[in-house]
Design an enzyme around this catalytic site. Structure first.
Site, short mmCIF file in Angstrom:
data_model
loop_
_atom_site.label_atom_id
_atom_site.label_comp_id
_atom_site.label_asym_id
_atom_site.label_seq_id
_atom_site.Cartn_x
_atom_site.Cartn_y
_atom_site.Cartn_z
N LEU A 79 -2.60 46.39 1.85
CA LEU A 79 -3.83 47.14 1.55
C LEU A 79 -4.93 46.16 1.14
CD1 LEU A 79 -3.94 50.40 -0.60
CD2 LEU A 79 -5.90 48.95 -0.15
N GLU A 136 -8.63 44.94 3.07
CA GLU A 136 -9.45 45.01 4.29
C GLU A 136 -9.88 43.63 4.77
OE1 GLU A 136 -9.49 47.22 1.88
OE2 GLU A 136 -8.91 48.99 3.03
N PHE A 176 -11.37 53.86 6.33
CA PHE A 176 -12.68 54.48 6.09
C PHE A 176 -13.68 53.34 5.97
CE2 PHE A 176 -9.53 57.42 4.62
CZ PHE A 176 -10.01 58.68 4.95
N ASP A 211 -16.16 52.84 4.31
CA ASP A 211 -16.52 52.50 2.92
C ASP A 211 -15.71 51.30 2.41
OD1 ASP A 211 -17.80 55.50 1.94
OD2 ASP A 211 -16.45 55.43 3.65
N HIS A 244 -15.38 58.01 1.27
CA HIS A 244 -14.75 58.50 2.49
C HIS A 244 -15.74 58.92 3.56
CE1 HIS A 244 -11.51 59.03 -0.46
NE2 HIS A 244 -10.69 58.94 0.56
#
Ligand SMILES: Cc1ncc(C[n+]2csc(CCOP(=O)(O)OP(=O)(O)O)c2C)c(N)n1
Length: 698
Positions: A400, A402, A426, A428, A481
């Protein structure tokens, strides 16, 4: 300059090495450093950052195979010389010559880069190359290659997010990476005690990476340790971290005064004990390889060779202003093709699944990497479900993180110039990867076209829900989201941004995007994943749009930077609506309702590719309709929509018969979770229809 012999076998014992050749390389590095320092002081160029104290990096490269990859930083001149034998390159870059092998004179000196020699393009941003290096390692492992990558960083770089991403990439996937921390004790004026707590070797071992401390002031010890680590990695025992203790013999760079932050005693002690060139020379004498008298002679030979090279370099051409826009972006040349497969009505999610499967079919190295993408569900939205079922191993779960996802895929693409796909759940959450994305987009320009970073970055954007607000229900968005996202990507030079509105376009554009050598942000609107074609307020499907829900089987591509023109109604157009993504559906509904009550025709221009956008089509549509509305679901601050609006004002002013209108989401951080506030936040067909009426009455 001659290059040393290299280790090519996987023995744990150091391979026979030509010590004198290694020493000569280290002397050449020192002589180059001395010369460039003087030239900077003489005002011949604006900046220099040197290698003095780090010359034993030549010994590291001597222990590698020439097919191994290097990710260097600015102290690694000796590594450059050991790998390339090119003494001209550093001079060419210092003097900003077009012949420069690292960036054709575009980048600062000491930013090592060469595709030919497998040296990744060094960034000025400390450690920013780390996650790309992890990506190279990831690709090597995926292809079961015997090659490895060496990644180097200073002690300050250890504290960066990027370094920690590489550490995790290497540890989690047990990648063939040798991470070298060149610890000279300083990060400009900050001592290395500030960069990490405890012991670096213990920290690395605790995190799953074998680590050792090595004396980097001793070239032979450095060489022998590297041979052992290379053997460890090649035999499949996982990555290694080498904590290489060194001394910094000069100030940080030509912009730093060493005396302002280091004591005289410390500088003298470092010079006396931590100079790898002198230490190696002493060892060579002790072993009987050289005599004292050889040192000065060899230095003079190196210096003379350099001055000859310098004279030649000074005759070579300097960059000219006309090339300033060269190698900004690579847009693939579209090859016209007619989709031949049978058409089936499909959702956008179905179309994306099909596109990813097509890519996997055509490129055995293609994969999608992201959180949960390898689960039977195929990621949180199911976009990789077909891959999971039909192409085992091609949808790969990531940690996890990005930045880790983007760096892994970006680095993988650099090896063979083929785009692989990163999925961010998402948009964001792309923010931890923002620097990596910007770097990926900069590589082509920075390296003057030598390196490129093909990368498909797919991400869910906008609110969720089951279709546009006008034809379904609100709700499904929320903070974290539902950002639209285009403002983050369209502002990056060198980046392509796409936002499809229909299943047909999503598949064709995704397949074409995979042909690009520039990174692509592929913004998938959550509201469109399962949406049906738009309808007018009477529930009649809008014919101009309905066909794009029929998606051909098999491979087909659609051109990038080409807008789609949708005419609603008959006769000359009275308004052009410029939009993309969900707003195309809202605009079609608004246009149909307006035509139903007032007649005439309205053109909806679906940009499809947002950056670069199809200027010609926008200008033509405005020229024909003389009235324009730009609609975006971004917040009304500095947005991509504002950019389009401003471009129209600047370029189409004399075609306008009325105020160019602009509709956006409200000036709030994001769409709230509850339906009433979410509906109020976004533009809808109602807002657009009201604006059409207002414009026509103006
Ligand atoms: C991300 C980032 N932050 C700050 C800087 C400014 N800067 C350039 S070099 C440097 C120190 C790096 O120290 P270290 O990694 O120990 O390498 P060294 O120069 O000591 O070899 C800093 C802070 C930068 N280039 N990039």
């Amino acid at each position: 300059m001659t290059i040393n012999t290299r280790t090519t076998e996987t023995s744990s014992i150091a391979q026979p090495l030509d010590y004198i050749a290694l020493y000569r390389t280290m002397v050449m590095a020192r002589a180059t450093n001395d010369l460039l320092k003087i030239r900077k002081t003489q005002g011949k160029f604006p900046f220099y950052i040197g290698c003095a104290g780090h010359e034993s990096m030549a010994a590291v490269v001597a222990a590698l195979d020439e097919n191994d990859w290097l990710s260097l930083y600015y102290r690694d001149l000796a590594a450059w010389l050991q790998r390339t034998g090119d003494i001209y390159g550093p001079l060419r870059e210092a003097y900003s010559r077009t012949t420069g092998p690292m960036g054709a004179g575009r980048n600062m000196p000491s930013h090592y880069s060469s595709k030919r020699y497998r040296i990744l393009p060094t960034f000025s941003e400390v450690a920013a190359l780390a996650s790309f290096a992890g990506g190279v390692g990831f690709s090597l492992q995926l292809h079961q290659s015997n090659e490895l990558i060496v990644y180097t960083v200073g002690d300050g770089g250890v504290a960066t997010n990027d370094f920690n991403v590489l550490f995790r990439q290497a540890a989690v996937h047990q990648l063939p990476v040798l991470i070298i921390v060149e610890d000279n004790g300083w990060a400009i004026t900050t001592p290395s005690t500030i960069q990490w707590g405890g012991n670096l070797v213990a920290w690395a071992r605790g995190g799953g990476i074998y680590a050792e401390e090595v004396d980097g002031t001793d070239a032979v010890a450095t060489y022998e340790a590297t041979c052992r680590f290379v053997s460890h990695i090649r035999s499949g025992q996982g990555p290694v971290l080498m904590h290489l203790r060194m001394g910094l013999l000069d100030a940080h760079s030509s912009s730093t005064d060493i005396k302002t932050y280091r004591t005289k005693e410390e500088i003298e002690l470092t010079t006396a004990t931590k100079d790898p060139v002198k230490n190696f020379a002493r060892w060579l004498v002790a072993q009987g390889y050289l005599q004292e008298a050889d040192f000065e002679r060899m230095y003079k030979v190196a210096r003379a060779e350099l001055e000859r090279a310098e004279n030649q370099v000074l005759q070579e051409p300097e960059p000219t202003a006309e090339r300033v826009l060269h190698h900004v972006i690579h847009i693939p040349q579209w090859q016209e093709n007619t989709p031949r497969g049978a058409k089936r009505q499909t959702t956008m999610l179905g179309a994306i699944n099909e596109a990813l499967a097509e890519l996997a079919q055509r490129d055995p190295g293609f994969f999608v990497y992201g959180q949960d993408v390898g689960s039977p569900k195929g990621g949180v939205f199911g976009a990789t479900a077909t891959l999971v079922t039909n192409f085992p191993g091609r949808a790969i779960n990531s940690p996890l993180n990005e930045q880790l996802i983007v760096g892994t895929v970006a680095g993988s693409g650099m090896i063979d110039g083929k785009a692989r796909c990163a999925e961010i759940q998402f948009v964001d959450y792309h923010q931890s990867a923002a620097q990596t994305i910007r770097m990926a987009a900069r590589v082509l320009y920075q390296s003057y076209g030598d390196w490129s970073v093909p990368l498909l970055l797919r991400t869910k954007t906008g609110s969720g829900g089951g279709g546009p607000i006008s034809s379904s229900t609100a709700g499904g968005g929320a903070f974290g989201h539902s950002n639209a996202g285009e403002q983050w990507f369209t502002s990056i030079p060198g980046m392509i941004t796409i936002c499809p509105a229909t299943p047909f376009d999503a598949k064709g554009l995704l397949l074409e995007a995979a042909r690009s050598q520039s990174p692509v942000a592929f913004l998938e609107r959550g509201r469109l994943y399962r949406s049906e074609p738009p309808k007018d307020s009477n529930g009649i499907v809008i014919a101009a749009m309905a066909q794009y829900w029929n998606v051909p089987d098999g491979y087909y591509t659609l051109p990038l930077v080409k807008a789609r023109r949708l005419r609603i109604g008959e006769g000359p157009t009275s308004v052009a609506i410029i939009c993309w993504g969900t707003m195309v559906l809202e605009a079609c509904t608004a246009a149909a309702d307006s035509i139903n009550s007032s007649g005439g025709a309205i053109e909806v221009v679906d940009l499809r590719t947002l950056a670069p956008f199809d200027e010609e089509t926008v200008a033509t549509a405005v020229h024909e309709a003389n009235r324009v509305i730009v609609v975006t679901e971004e917040s009304d601050l500095t947005s991509f929509g504002r950019h389009i609006h401003s471009w129209i004002v600047q370029n189409c002013f004399y075609d306008l018969d009325a105020t160019p209108a602009f509709i956006s989401a409200l000036k709030a951080p994001a769409a709230p979770y509850n339906a009433p506030e979410e509906t109020a936040f976004y533009p809808t067909a109602r807002t657009i229809e009201a604006k059409i009426e207002e414009l026509l009455a103006e």
